[in-house]
Motif scaffolding. Structure first.
Motif, PDB file in Angstrom:
ATOM      1  N   ALA A 144       0.824  -1.207   0.000  1.00 13.65           N
ATOM      2  CA  ALA A 144       0.000   0.000   0.000  1.00 13.65           C
ATOM      3  C   ALA A 144       0.863   1.263   0.000  1.00 13.65           C
ATOM      4  CB  ALA A 144      -0.928   0.011   1.216  1.00 13.65           C
ATOM      5  N   GLY A 145       2.181   1.092   0.121  1.00 11.56           N
ATOM      6  CA  GLY A 145       3.074   2.229   0.201  1.00 11.56           C
ATOM      7  C   GLY A 145       3.475   2.751  -1.162  1.00 11.56           C
ATOM      8  N   PRO A 146       4.274   3.815  -1.195  1.00 11.99           N
ATOM      9  CA  PRO A 146       4.667   4.442  -2.457  1.00 11.99           C
ATOM     10  C   PRO A 146       5.705   3.616  -3.207  1.00 11.99           C
ATOM     11  CG  PRO A 146       5.794   5.497  -0.630  1.00 11.99           C
ATOM     12  CD  PRO A 146       4.839   4.509  -0.018  1.00 11.99           C
ATOM     13  N   LEU A 147       5.796   3.864  -4.498  1.00 16.52           N
ATOM     14  CA  LEU A 147       6.802   3.201  -5.323  1.00 16.52           C
ATOM     15  C   LEU A 147       8.089   4.033  -5.241  1.00 16.52           C
ATOM     16  CD1 LEU A 147       6.560   0.605  -7.076  1.00 16.52           C
ATOM     17  CD2 LEU A 147       6.605   2.095  -9.066  1.00 16.52           C
ATOM     18  N   GLU A 148       8.745   3.923  -4.098  1.00 16.92           N
ATOM     19  CA  GLU A 148       9.957   4.671  -3.824  1.00 16.92           C
ATOM     20  C   GLU A 148      11.039   3.722  -3.348  1.00 16.92           C
ATOM     21  OE1 GLU A 148       8.880   7.547  -0.912  1.00 16.92           O
ATOM     22  OE2 GLU A 148       7.668   8.760  -2.291  1.00 16.92           O
ATOM     23  N   LEU A 149      12.286   4.163  -3.449  1.00 11.01           N
ATOM     24  CA  LEU A 149      13.404   3.275  -3.157  1.00 11.01           C
ATOM     25  C   LEU A 149      13.319   2.678  -1.761  1.00 11.01           C
ATOM     26  CD1 LEU A 149      16.032   2.234  -4.468  1.00 11.01           C
ATOM     27  CD2 LEU A 149      17.220   4.087  -3.302  1.00 11.01           C
ATOM     28  N   GLY A 150      12.896   3.476  -0.775  1.00 14.28           N
ATOM     29  CA  GLY A 150      12.827   2.982   0.588  1.00 14.28           C
ATOM     30  C   GLY A 150      11.771   1.928   0.806  1.00 14.28           C
ATOM     31  N   ASN A 151      10.864   1.762  -0.152  1.00 17.53           N
ATOM     32  CA  ASN A 151       9.788   0.772  -0.032  1.00 17.53           C
ATOM     33  C   ASN A 151       9.962  -0.371  -1.020  1.00 17.53           C
ATOM     34  OD1 ASN A 151       7.299  -0.165   1.102  1.00 17.53           O
ATOM     35  ND2 ASN A 151       6.192   0.599  -0.691  1.00 17.53           N
ATOM     36  N   LEU A 152      11.166  -0.529  -1.572  1.00 20.43           N
ATOM     37  CA  LEU A 152      11.397  -1.516  -2.612  1.00 20.43           C
ATOM     38  C   LEU A 152      12.572  -2.420  -2.266  1.00 20.43           C
ATOM     39  CD1 LEU A 152      11.091   0.820  -5.742  1.00 20.43           C
ATOM     40  CD2 LEU A 152       9.441  -0.939  -5.085  1.00 20.43           C
ATOM     41  N   ASP A 153      12.512  -3.645  -2.756  1.00 20.56           N
ATOM     42  CA  ASP A 153      13.626  -4.590  -2.666  1.00 20.56           C
ATOM     43  C   ASP A 153      13.666  -5.421  -3.942  1.00 20.56           C
ATOM     44  OD1 ASP A 153      15.026  -4.319  -0.191  1.00 20.56           O
ATOM     45  OD2 ASP A 153      13.264  -5.111   0.844  1.00 20.56           O
ATOM     46  N   PRO A 154      14.843  -5.924  -4.344  1.00 23.64           N
ATOM     47  CA  PRO A 154      14.880  -6.931  -5.403  1.00 23.64           C
ATOM     48  C   PRO A 154      14.231  -8.228  -4.908  1.00 23.64           C
ATOM     49  CG  PRO A 154      17.060  -5.953  -5.056  1.00 23.64           C
ATOM     50  CD  PRO A 154      16.198  -5.540  -3.896  1.00 23.64           C
ATOM     51  N   ILE A 155      13.747  -9.014  -5.828  1.00 24.28           N
ATOM     52  CA  ILE A 155      13.222 -10.339  -5.493  1.00 24.28           C
ATOM     53  C   ILE A 155      14.377 -11.325  -5.337  1.00 24.28           C
ATOM     54  CG2 ILE A 155      11.776 -12.255  -6.305  1.00 24.28           C
ATOM     55  CD1 ILE A 155      10.140 -10.136  -7.867  1.00 24.28           C
ATOM     56  N   VAL A 156      15.341 -11.248  -6.239  1.00 19.84           N
ATOM     57  CA  VAL A 156      16.521 -12.119  -6.214  1.00 19.84           C
ATOM     58  C   VAL A 156      17.760 -11.231  -6.144  1.00 19.84           C
ATOM     59  CG1 VAL A 156      17.760 -13.985  -7.368  1.00 19.84           C
ATOM     60  CG2 VAL A 156      15.273 -13.817  -7.609  1.00 19.84           C
ATOM     61  N   LEU A 158      22.201 -10.849  -5.947  1.00 21.81           N
ATOM     62  CA  LEU A 158      23.540 -11.348  -6.213  1.00 21.81           C
ATOM     63  C   LEU A 158      24.468 -10.722  -5.175  1.00 21.81           C
ATOM     64  CD1 LEU A 158      23.662 -11.043 -10.095  1.00 21.81           C
ATOM     65  CD2 LEU A 158      23.944 -13.176  -8.814  1.00 21.81           C
ATOM     66  N   PRO A 159      25.751 -11.084  -5.148  1.00 25.44           N
ATOM     67  CA  PRO A 159      26.669 -10.393  -4.245  1.00 25.44           C
ATOM     68  C   PRO A 159      26.651  -8.888  -4.498  1.00 25.44           C
ATOM     69  CG  PRO A 159      27.696 -12.367  -5.109  1.00 25.44           C
ATOM     70  CD  PRO A 159      26.392 -12.217  -5.846  1.00 25.44           C
ATOM     71  N   GLY A 160      26.884  -8.125  -3.463  1.00 28.89           N
ATOM     72  CA  GLY A 160      26.904  -6.674  -3.612  1.00 28.89           C
ATOM     73  C   GLY A 160      26.075  -5.944  -2.581  1.00 28.89           C
ATOM     74  N   GLY A 161      25.235  -6.670  -1.840  1.00 25.83           N
ATOM     75  CA  GLY A 161      24.485  -6.069  -0.748  1.00 25.83           C
ATOM     76  C   GLY A 161      23.664  -4.865  -1.169  1.00 25.83           C
ATOM     77  N   GLU A 162      23.792  -3.768  -0.407  1.00 24.73           N
ATOM     78  CA  GLU A 162      23.010  -2.563  -0.662  1.00 24.73           C
ATOM     79  C   GLU A 162      23.362  -1.924  -2.003  1.00 24.73           C
ATOM     80  OE1 GLU A 162      20.347  -1.017   1.008  1.00 24.73           O
ATOM     81  OE2 GLU A 162      20.344  -3.080   1.750  1.00 24.73           O
ATOM     82  N   SER A 163      24.581  -2.102  -2.478  1.00 22.95           N
ATOM     83  CA  SER A 163      24.936  -1.565  -3.785  1.00 22.95           C
ATOM     84  C   SER A 163      24.199  -2.310  -4.896  1.00 22.95           C
ATOM     85  CB  SER A 163      26.453  -1.633  -4.006  1.00 22.95           C
ATOM     86  OG  SER A 163      27.118  -0.665  -3.219  1.00 22.95           O
ATOM     87  N   LEU A 164      24.053  -3.627  -4.746  1.00 28.43           N
ATOM     88  CA  LEU A 164      23.259  -4.390  -5.712  1.00 28.43           C
ATOM     89  C   LEU A 164      21.812  -3.924  -5.683  1.00 28.43           C
ATOM     90  CD1 LEU A 164      21.218  -7.074  -6.075  1.00 28.43           C
ATOM     91  CD2 LEU A 164      22.973  -6.634  -7.790  1.00 28.43           C
ATOM     92  N   ARG A 165      21.286  -3.730  -4.489  1.00 25.62           N
ATOM     93  CA  ARG A 165      19.913  -3.235  -4.349  1.00 25.62           C
ATOM     94  C   ARG A 165      19.756  -1.877  -5.036  1.00 25.62           C
ATOM     95  NH1 ARG A 165      17.489   0.162  -0.597  1.00 25.62           N
ATOM     96  NH2 ARG A 165      15.233  -0.140  -0.398  1.00 25.62           N
ATOM     97  N   GLY A 166      20.701  -0.980  -4.794  1.00 23.54           N
ATOM     98  CA  GLY A 166      20.623   0.338  -5.409  1.00 23.54           C
ATOM     99  C   GLY A 166      20.726   0.283  -6.917  1.00 23.54           C
ATOM    100  N   PHE A 167      21.628  -0.554  -7.435  1.00 22.45           N
ATOM    101  CA  PHE A 167      21.805  -0.650  -8.886  1.00 22.45           C
ATOM    102  C   PHE A 167      20.520  -1.125  -9.565  1.00 22.45           C
ATOM    103  CE2 PHE A 167      23.021  -3.023 -12.713  1.00 22.45           C
ATOM    104  CZ  PHE A 167      23.710  -2.027 -13.401  1.00 22.45           C
ATOM    105  N   VAL A 168      19.909  -2.159  -9.014  1.00 29.35           N
ATOM    106  CA  VAL A 168      18.682  -2.702  -9.608  1.00 29.35           C
ATOM    107  C   VAL A 168      17.533  -1.702  -9.504  1.00 29.35           C
ATOM    108  CG1 VAL A 168      16.908  -4.478  -9.347  1.00 29.35           C
ATOM    109  CG2 VAL A 168      19.327  -5.111  -9.239  1.00 29.35           C
ATOM    110  N   LEU A 169      17.344  -1.131  -8.333  1.00 28.88           N
ATOM    111  CA  LEU A 169      16.128  -0.356  -8.083  1.00 28.88           C
ATOM    112  C   LEU A 169      16.202   1.068  -8.614  1.00 28.88           C
ATOM    113  CD1 LEU A 169      15.293  -1.711  -4.535  1.00 28.88           C
ATOM    114  CD2 LEU A 169      14.290  -2.400  -6.728  1.00 28.88           C
ATOM    115  N   VAL A 170      17.376   1.682  -8.618  1.00 29.93           N
ATOM    116  CA  VAL A 170      17.477   2.997  -9.254  1.00 29.93           C
ATOM    117  C   VAL A 170      17.219   2.860 -10.752  1.00 29.93           C
ATOM    118  CG1 VAL A 170      19.045   4.888  -9.836  1.00 29.93           C
ATOM    119  CG2 VAL A 170      18.972   4.018  -7.505  1.00 29.93           C
ATOM    120  N   THR A 171      17.769   1.824 -11.369  1.00 28.11           N
ATOM    121  CA  THR A 171      17.506   1.590 -12.788  1.00 28.11           C
ATOM    122  C   THR A 171      16.025   1.325 -13.027  1.00 28.11           C
ATOM    123  OG1 THR A 171      19.707   0.580 -12.929  1.00 28.11           O
ATOM    124  CG2 THR A 171      18.242   0.279 -14.803  1.00 28.11           C
TER     125      THR A 171
END
Length: 390
Positions: A144-156, A158-171
């Motif tokens: 029910a929340g906004p489509l914003e980075l703080g409310n998003l996660d990848p489903i799958v 790879l190595p990279g932690g928060e940087s992987l999360r940022g790369f996927v979700l900013v794109t």
């Protein structure tokens, strides 16, 4: 609407949903499925454990022990997209587990055969794609929340932690920002700049260059135009000879192809050939959207022949915005590939794991296999050349 449901009435000829494009999400898969049917739990278990299994170099052993599963119990587009995402990630991890100096040359049958089956049904190649990594790899923490980075996660992951999360979700959010422009070409609404704006979370704020370079980049690489895998990858039980596929790349984003087609940007020969090849890595309906735009009367010629100064200026604003976006992309590639390469080599990497070793000539090739800076500058310059003299 499930795109695989063929019992529904066909949409109007120019409707976005004909091309599996959402008015709200664009080319992103709306509300992606996060669980496969029960028989495919072994795949999901592997996918959820990828960072740990790769870090401990145990992924290949776990893949070898996994059961041979058929894709026959996957039903509908959403099942298939999640399966392609999961198998693409597992394949990338399997191939590159030991780094660039030790890639796997053979993909075992229990992974290769179902990946090929899923890919064939979707009309996609069996490799991790932009359509997987970005378009279908997101979920909301609070639906029910906004489509914003703080409310998003990848489903799958790879190595990279928060940087992987940022790369996927900013794109992913850049793809979302482009949505208003997608309604222009086939709707013929008044001309507005369709170029995607950067979301309020630039890549530099969420992706560490060294982490991208040492822990993420390699897993997005493919086995075409890659010196580490000159013969390609053998898909055991599918083909008798190795296959060469390009890795996930922003060049596989249908958004940029659609804007080029709409604005009449003509790319130089080498870049044009690479971009056309990248269309084979898009979902077929998305590729058809670009072709539908190309079949329309050429916008640039219509604007040029109109004699309307205001229309000329509006067109040029669109082209300028797209060129500026590509200039920003050059800066990002320079920071995350070229500069990171030089920094890593100047420090040296004695005693590091294979995943952290400096790769061979990464400053010359992007994850899709193109000569990265030469390609990006070429497409930016070609975009500028589309400007009209007012």
């Amino acid at each position: 609407m499930d795109p695989a449901d063929e019992t529904e009435q066909p949409p109007p000829p120019c409707a976005l949903d004909k091309f599996h494009i959402s008015p709200e999400y664009g080319f992103l898969l709306p509300d992606p499925q996060t669980e496969l049917p029960a028989p495919y739990r072994p795949w999901m278990d592997l996918a959820r454990s990828l960072p740990d299994l790769i870090a401990t170099r145990q992924l290949r052993a776990h893949v070898h022990q996994a059961p041979q599963l058929s894709a026959a119990q996957l039903h509908g587009h959403r099942d298939l997209r999640l399966a392609h995402l999961v198998l693409g990630f597992i394949t990338a991890g399997y191939v590159w587990q030991d780094g660039e100096e030790g890639p796997a040359k053979v993909l075992p049958q229990n992974l290769a055969v179902p990946f090929w089956e899923v890919s064939r049904r979707l009309g996609l190649p069996p490799i991790l794609l932009h359509a997987d990594l970005v378009l279908a790899n997101w979920r909301q923490r609070d639906r029910a929340g906004p489509l914003e980075l703080g409310n998003l996660d990848p489903i799958v992951w790879l190595p990279g932690g928060e940087s992987l999360r940022g790369f996927v979700l900013v794109t992913m959010l850049v793809e979302k920002a482009a949505v208003p422009g997608l309604q222009v070409p086939l709707g013929w609404v008044p001309l507005v700049p369709p170029a995607p704006g950067w979301p309020p979370c630039p890549l530099a704020d969420h992706v560490d260059p060294d982490t991208f370079y040492t822990a993420i980049r390699l897993f997005l690489s493919g086995w075409r135009d890659n010196p580490a895998m000159p013969a390609g990858l053998l898909y055991e039980g599918v083909w008798e000879l190795p296959q060469a596929y390009s890795g996930g790349s922003a060049a596989q984003s249908t958004v940029l192809h659609a804007f080029d087609a709409f604005l009449g940007v003509r790319h130089h020969e080498e870049s044009s050939a690479f971009l056309h090849r990248m269309r084979d890595y898009m979902p077929p309906r998305h590729r058809a959207f670009v072709e539908a735009i190309q079949a329309l009367p050429p916008l640039r010629e219509l604007v040029l022949s109109s004699g309307n100064e205001a229309l000329h200026c509006a067109y040029n604003r669109c082209v300028t915005a797209l060129a500026a976006f590509r200039t920003r992309h050059i800066a990002v590639a320079t920071k995350y590939v070229v500069t990171a390469t030089a920094a890593k080599r100047s420090r040296g990497s004695p005693g590091t794991s294979p995943l952290q070793a400096a790769p061979s000539r990464p400053e010359q090739r992007g994850t899709g296999g193109s000569p990265v800076l030469r390609f990006l500058k070429s497409v930016r310059d070609a975009t500028r050349e589309a400007l009209l003299n007012v």
